[in-house]
Design a protein around this motif. Structure first.
Motif, PDB file in Angstrom:
ATOM      1  N   ASP A 203       3.174   1.778   6.769  1.00 19.86           N
ATOM      2  CA  ASP A 203       1.827   1.260   6.584  1.00 19.86           C
ATOM      3  C   ASP A 203       0.903   1.661   7.726  1.00 19.86           C
ATOM      4  OD1 ASP A 203       1.764  -1.038   4.184  1.00 19.86           O
ATOM      5  OD2 ASP A 203       3.742  -0.636   5.007  1.00 19.86           O
ATOM      6  N   PRO A 223      -4.371  -2.610  -2.463  1.00 19.88           N
ATOM      7  CA  PRO A 223      -3.733  -1.353  -2.044  1.00 19.88           C
ATOM      8  C   PRO A 223      -3.899  -0.218  -3.037  1.00 19.88           C
ATOM      9  CG  PRO A 223      -2.081  -2.970  -2.695  1.00 19.88           C
ATOM     10  CD  PRO A 223      -3.390  -3.692  -2.634  1.00 19.88           C
ATOM     11  N   TYR A 226      -6.181   2.335  -1.652  1.00 22.35           N
ATOM     12  CA  TYR A 226      -5.841   2.973  -0.385  1.00 22.35           C
ATOM     13  C   TYR A 226      -5.550   4.461  -0.572  1.00 22.35           C
ATOM     14  CZ  TYR A 226      -4.884  -1.734   1.567  1.00 22.35           C
ATOM     15  OH  TYR A 226      -4.957  -3.029   1.998  1.00 22.35           O
ATOM     16  N   SER A 232      -2.589  -0.124   6.188  1.00 22.26           N
ATOM     17  CA  SER A 232      -2.598  -1.250   5.252  1.00 22.26           C
ATOM     18  C   SER A 232      -3.122  -2.520   5.913  1.00 22.26           C
ATOM     19  CB  SER A 232      -1.191  -1.511   4.718  1.00 22.26           C
ATOM     20  OG  SER A 232      -0.679  -0.384   4.068  1.00 22.26           O
TER      21      SER A 232
END
Length: 491
Positions: A203, A223, A226, A232
């Motif tokens: 992450d 997420p 992303y 994260s």
């Protein structure tokens, strides 16, 4: 693939010390017992560090020296009678033709650009990426290279149809029970009596290894938005870990486990091998030539400062000057004020607080390219101080949640971060007459990709888990013999 194993005694940095071990509670001479734990059904959940990935590839010998397989052997001495299964690769050369393309050009799977190439050369795959999973086929080692925290609970992460879109992982495609399952679902279906969980490294890792090319997603709880190199959000990581713990507890109400925190990725050889000021030994003629080459750039910075486009501090930061001592490499820094309107690139020299990445070695040593001097290093080769601070902040947030969740659920907390810090010291870790550190190659614990441990490094991790398990559950699992596993391996 022929390999040459370097003995610890053949590496200069592995100096002989006393026969003591830095793992304080040595139980090797005690009667082996389970304590309050039940090791009869052991499942390990995680990413590449759990799978045994090393040298830039997942291959058979590395998997056989994964830390979960080491743990399983020790648990077997305490009554863990199961066979510990792993989704083994078919050979020692990586198993796939092109994981980079198969994963939708996901950054994690890109090969290192060191010279010579150090990672094993993959061989041709069988049909469907050598699929060995399917309905009812479960594996105790649920480590998936490249997996971030939220990937553990993402349906379709093991679907071959999702590979081209970058929404699946070729490693999990190999051994998933179905195209719609999740890593967590396949782990929970086995109803483990004991489990290990080590997730969250990736992450932040992909952001760091890409030279900070992603975005810090703090505050973004979705997420699915992303990018592959983003950091994260800490709440996303914490919620996933909580879900894993809760789900495994639901699957087996008597289950117990050990959860590891996240080491600072900036402490591994990928970031620490190249000195922050790598340009040295310049002749007077070279100094004159280089300073002359950047004279117009420096003059332009003076004009920008006079026009109040940059501060005095940024002006001093960006001035490029070479001398006969240690010099920072010239780099592109995207976080500098954009002066393209004046025809000025975003350049500066590295300072002691910047981290030059391992692949930059090739450019720094190339007298034709003259990387870091006449030709600036691209942004992807450097994790700047500002970018590194984001990595550290996210890691600290992840680890705070991991610690809280371990306490709240009565799990053993494995302080992998502290162990990495210990490895990073000059004294390192002593084990039965051998000294181990985090130095690239000479430290004896990391593989040639500079990110993942070798067999001995994974043995240190196994012992760190064992220590936490014994302390929490009053078991007496013996430590593994670190020196018995493979060291630095060259193709």
């Amino acid at each position: 693939m022929k390999k040459i194993i370097l003995s610890a005694f053949a590496i200069s940095a592995l100096s002989l010390v006393s026969c003591n071990t830095d793992f304080e509670r040595d139980v090797n001479n005690m009667t082996v017992s389970t304590g309050k734990a039940d090791f009869s059904k052991f499942v390990s959940v995680g990413n590449s560090l759990t799978s045994g990935f090393r040298d830039g590839a997942l291959y058979l010998d590395g998997q056989n020296e994964s830390f979960p397989s080491m743990l399983a052997k020790q648990m077997g001495l305490a009554g863990g009678t199961q066979t510990f299964t792993q989704p083994l690769m078919p050979n020692n050369v990586g198993g796939f033709t092109d994981l980079f393309a198969a994963s939708g050009n996901t950054e994690f799977y890109g090969k290192l650009t060191l010279s010579p190439t150090l990672s094993p050369t993959p061989s041709a795959p069988g049909a469907n990426l050598d699929v060995i999973g399917g309905a009812g086929k479960y594996f105790n080692n649920m480590g998936v290279p490249g997996a971030k925290s939220f990937h553990l609970v993402t349906p379709g992460y093991g679907s071959a149809a999702n590979l081209a879109a970058g929404k699946a992982n070729p490693y999990f495609v190999r051994f998933a029970t179905s195209a719609t399952t999740t890593v967590l679902a396949d782990a929970a279906a086995q109803k483990p009596s004991f489990y290990t969980l080590w997730i969250g490294n990736n992450d932040v890792l992909s952001y760091a290894t890409s030279g900070g090319s992603g975005v810090d997603r703090k505050g973004n709880l979705d997420p699915s938005t992303y990018g592959s190199n983003d950091i994260s959000d800490p709440n996303v990581v914490a919620n996933v870990i909580k879900t894993v713990i809760t789900t495994l507890k639901t699957a087996n109400a008597n289950s117990k486990g050990a959860i590891a925190n996240i080491p600072y990725v900036t402490s591994i050889p990928y970031f620490t091998t190249v000195p922050a000021k790598p340009i040295t030994g310049l002749t007077a003629a070279q100094i004159t030539q280089l300073n002359g080459a950047y004279a117009a750039y420096n003059a332009g910075l003076g004009q920008a400062k006079a026009a109040n486009l940059i501060t005095e501090a940024e002006f001093n930061q960006r001035i490029i000057n070479f001398n006969n001592g240690l010099n920072g490499a010239v780099i592109v820094d995207k976080d500098l004020t954009n002066l393209s309107g004046l025809g000025l690139p975003s350049l500066r020299q590295t300072t002691a607080n910047d981290l030059i990445l391992l692949p930059a070695l090739t450019l720094l040593r190339d007298t034709t390219v003259k990387g870091g001097t006449a030709t600036p290093l691209a942004d992807k080769y450097v994790l700047t101080e500002k970018e590194a601070a984001k990595v550290i902040a996210a890691t600290d947030a992840y680890n705070a949640s991991i610690s809280s969740l371990a306490t709240a659920n009565g799990l053993a907390l494995v302080d992998a971060n502290a162990k990495m810090k210990e490895l990073g010291t000059t004294s390192g870790i002593q084990y039965n007459g051998v000294k181990y550190t985090a130095s690239f190659i000479t430290g004896g614990t990391f593989s040639l990709d500079g990110v993942h441990p070798n067999g001995r490094g994974y043995a240190i991790i196994a012992n760190t888990f064992i220590k936490a398990i014994n302390n929490t559950y009053f078991s007496t699992l013996p430590f593994v013999d670190i020196n018995a596993y493979s060291g630095v391996t060259f193709p």
